[in-house]
Design an enzyme around this catalytic site. Sequence first.
Site, PDB file in Angstrom:
ATOM      1  N   ALA A 182       2.354   2.823   2.396  1.00 25.19           N
ATOM      2  CA  ALA A 182       3.576   2.698   3.192  1.00 25.19           C
ATOM      3  C   ALA A 182       4.534   1.680   2.571  1.00 25.19           C
ATOM      4  O   ALA A 182       5.695   1.987   2.301  1.00 25.19           O
ATOM      5  CB  ALA A 182       3.221   2.312   4.625  1.00 25.19           C
ATOM      6  N   GLY A 183       4.042   0.475   2.309  1.00 21.50           N
ATOM      7  CA  GLY A 183       4.909  -0.584   1.784  1.00 21.50           C
ATOM      8  C   GLY A 183       5.387  -0.292   0.373  1.00 21.50           C
ATOM      9  O   GLY A 183       6.565  -0.476   0.051  1.00 21.50           O
ATOM     10  N   GLY A 208       0.835  -1.200   0.000  1.00 19.28           N
ATOM     11  CA  GLY A 208       0.000   0.000   0.000  1.00 19.28           C
ATOM     12  C   GLY A 208       0.867   1.246   0.000  1.00 19.28           C
ATOM     13  O   GLY A 208       2.020   1.208  -0.437  1.00 19.28           O
ATOM     14  N   ARG A 214     -13.497  13.214  14.014  1.00 21.69           N
ATOM     15  CA  ARG A 214     -14.312  12.030  13.765  1.00 21.69           C
ATOM     16  C   ARG A 214     -14.897  11.408  15.036  1.00 21.69           C
ATOM     17  O   ARG A 214     -16.063  11.002  15.044  1.00 21.69           O
ATOM     18  CB  ARG A 214     -13.451  10.974  13.059  1.00 21.69           C
ATOM     19  CG  ARG A 214     -13.114  11.416  11.673  1.00 21.69           C
ATOM     20  CD  ARG A 214     -12.166  10.470  11.007  1.00 21.69           C
ATOM     21  NE  ARG A 214     -11.997  10.889   9.613  1.00 21.69           N
ATOM     22  CZ  ARG A 214     -11.213  10.290   8.743  1.00 21.69           C
ATOM     23  NH1 ARG A 214     -10.505   9.255   9.106  1.00 21.69           N
ATOM     24  NH2 ARG A 214     -11.135  10.719   7.516  1.00 21.69           N
ATOM     25  N   HIS A 262     -13.408   2.130  10.914  1.00 25.36           N
ATOM     26  CA  HIS A 262     -12.724   2.608   9.725  1.00 25.36           C
ATOM     27  C   HIS A 262     -11.209   2.437   9.781  1.00 25.36           C
ATOM     28  O   HIS A 262     -10.575   2.052   8.813  1.00 25.36           O
ATOM     29  CB  HIS A 262     -13.062   4.082   9.542  1.00 25.36           C
ATOM     30  CG  HIS A 262     -12.386   4.728   8.396  1.00 25.36           C
ATOM     31  ND1 HIS A 262     -12.450   4.201   7.126  1.00 25.36           N
ATOM     32  CD2 HIS A 262     -11.620   5.832   8.302  1.00 25.36           C
ATOM     33  CE1 HIS A 262     -11.745   4.969   6.300  1.00 25.36           C
ATOM     34  NE2 HIS A 262     -11.224   5.952   6.992  1.00 25.36           N
ATOM     35  N   SER A 309     -16.802   9.943   2.106  1.00 29.76           N
ATOM     36  CA  SER A 309     -15.689  10.783   2.550  1.00 29.76           C
ATOM     37  C   SER A 309     -16.104  11.866   3.537  1.00 29.76           C
ATOM     38  O   SER A 309     -17.129  12.522   3.395  1.00 29.76           O
ATOM     39  CB  SER A 309     -15.052  11.460   1.343  1.00 29.76           C
ATOM     40  OG  SER A 309     -14.183  12.474   1.791  1.00 29.76           O
TER      41      SER A 309
END
Lengths: 252, 643
Positions: free
Chosen positions: B44-45, B42, B331, B407, B284
């Site tokens: 990061a990876g 993703g 949130r 989430h 969103s």
Amino acid sequence: MKIKLNVWRQSGPKDSGGLKSYDIEVTEHMSFLEMFDVLNEQLLKNPSKHPEGPVAFDHDCREGICGMCSMVIDGVPHGPNKATTTCQLHMRSYKDGDEITVEPFRAKAFPVLRDLVVDRNSFDRIQQAGGYISVRTGAAPDANAIAIGKADADDAFDYAACIGCGACVAACPNASAMLFVGAKVSHLAKVPQGQVERNERVLRMVDTMDGEGFGGCTNHGECEASCPKAISLDAIAMLNSELARAAISSAK
Amino acid sequence: MKLDSKVPSGPIEKRWEKHKFDMKLVNPANKRKFKILVVGSGLAGGSAAATLAELGYDVHCFCVQDSPRRAHSIAAQGGINAAKNYQNDGDSVYRLFYDTVKGGDFRSRESNVYRLAQVSVNIIDQCVAQGVPFAREYGGLLANRSFGGAQVSRTFYARGQTGQQLLLGAYSGLNRMIDEGKVKMHTRTEMLDIVLVDGHARGIITRDLVTGDIKRWAADAVVLASGGYGNVFYLSTNAKNSNVTAAFRAYKRGAGFANPCFTQIHPTCIPVSGGFQSKLTLMSESLRNDGRVWVPRDKARATDPPRTIPEEERYYYLEERYPSFGNLVPRDVASRAAKKVCDDGYGVAMHEVDGQRNAVYLDFSAAIERDGRDAIADRYGNLFEMYERITGESPYETPMRIYPAVHYTMGGLWVDYNLMSNLPGLHVLGEANFSDHGANRLGASALMQGLADGYFVIPYTIGNYLATEHAGPVTESHPAFEAAESEVRTKTQKLLALSGTTPVDQFHRELGKIMWDYCGMARTAEGLNKALELIPALRERFWKEATVPGNADELNPWLEYAGRVADFMEYAEMMVRDALERDESCGGHFREEHQSEEGEAVRRDDEYAHASVWEYQGEGEKPKLHKEPMKFEYVKLTTRSYK
């Protein structure tokens, strides 16, 4: 409501496979993939009646963006609704008593692995053949150093919206990947950052596309019709023009 | 377990600079001799694998999907924060740092957050250079929007699919390195164990998800970027394949797991519509820029068409309760407020679930009237279409119905300032680690953290490990690999031997229900204790009654899934234990015992201003708790107020 499902069953790449029928009870609020969850639960609970076991199918985000789901539904990749992935198709699009046939994406370059699961690594290999801008981490100038007109930026975005699912290939009678490759090439050709490698990029990507066994475009337009992100056929026109431009300039 | 955060000394704005200079470097000619395994592709990876390969390391990258482009980062909609101050509205690195520490309710590490804010500006530069088509203004410069928890516009976005565009950017960088032969990509490959040699992470064991081959990989360092554990709740906005397995198996090998109870419930998701539901879809948070949240003041009118309810009978509860942030409160605050009005009987969902109509309206009529339908379509068109596809209602005509859903997970494997876990050589990036978001993550900060870790932190810090602590070559024939592989094979056989009649899915749903009821948006000691009884009982039933079809040497999605659910069932217990131990409310962790008269979270800084880090003690044993104190030298510990 009651649905009769005809599902492609194939135990592995070497099996020849075939359609098998199942009767299933669903509600209109279910997504198409949730219907498969329910079907698989039935098959798992009764292994003696269903020695073929549950149906393998690819899915992940289930919100229409990862590009993993890949069914051909009554002959149409991702089913009947325009600009909708299989995971976002809901059963309210069907009615009680409907019969639905579900098969894997079919193309020489997408070999079936099991049931409805196909191998789409050929798409990755096309993008590995120059489908990028060569910028090393840390070498970038300030993001606002280059202004890009809103129209060009919006165009680039429209092409970049491709989710790489492969529906265009599955829909095409020639199993052509030109809508996909066109979208990738056009996205980068539309932005100033993509200009330096523009010619080499299109030549290499098209070469790899051909080598993977995808067919050529003969203007059927099935790809655009089945694209869940509504990528326009303009991408193919643009790909052809980019290719011609690159061929002429590399011949000089 | 030793928890040394290795935070550099000196003024906070100089720490990363100083640390970069103090770290040892690996000679360019030697880098190719070091093999690094990156698990996950993703933001990061993918960004880490690409950047480490650019530096010259020999990189192998693994993902469970059929292409690295499908990692779940792709689903992020709203945007990515950066302290560019292109809007001239008073933003700065310090303000982004301040907002993030405060937004995280003072449970994150200040130095890490400051660094995150510093490198945020480089991320945008990098992405634009890769060709990421961010939204632009007519003059051709980059556009911004606001997000919850901030009073400046610092969020960069690409319509409603910022995650996909950023991931395609990282993926293109990764492709470039694959093209050059510097990254070997292994798709449809799952990490099933991590291998330690002399206490250092020196490799992994994987299963090829197509052929079933179990394989050993020896290396010089391991980078885990395997995402979060939100699917422990079964219903979440996570992709179906997102799981805790890689991180949990690292924990079982001795890596500390920090703050597992910190989970984020996102306020704007499509409500549950039935028992068959397989996942929840997020809308969103950017919608709260223009959407107004309300419910009818009169409970009796909950099922009336919303357009028939006159303005004065609408309860805009966020605007009334939080006048300065209004609909843009963070949130956790927005989620709890929605839960409260629904618990009080004002919910407006189409379907009743457990006797309640769990939904509130998110209304765009005022914005459409003000800016015109076209302007709203330009901003949110694809989100509105997505909503309509799922619910059959058009948000242009009638308000959306939304409700909170699981989430994101702020907890994760413990890491030091170098993003290395307590196991030397094991580095953890992105959602899989714990360090930057504290008890609540602000919107548009996950993409920022994933890319910060991958592009701008790990490329520096991993070199320091390799140059100073790394202990010479190891091969796959080392007995530790032999042992780990045999454990993986035994576990696989144990799962395949399950021959009950209940599909694994059903156990996952039951686990999710326990977690949502007792370890969800509101938690009590009583409920958590109950969960601690229910989870082991469910696990016991799983190992007796579940069924896993097929064989080990084939494409077998049910085997993969069973392994992940088995891990979730053990993991859930640690999560509940952490929630029980943390006897305070903070961020996404709300203990009903600790709330103000108005129902706001009450922290207990004197006792809980720390990260709780759990150490595995063996099968069936209670994990051991360690604490890393969180010190706040710059952002003063205050009660978070968005009023």
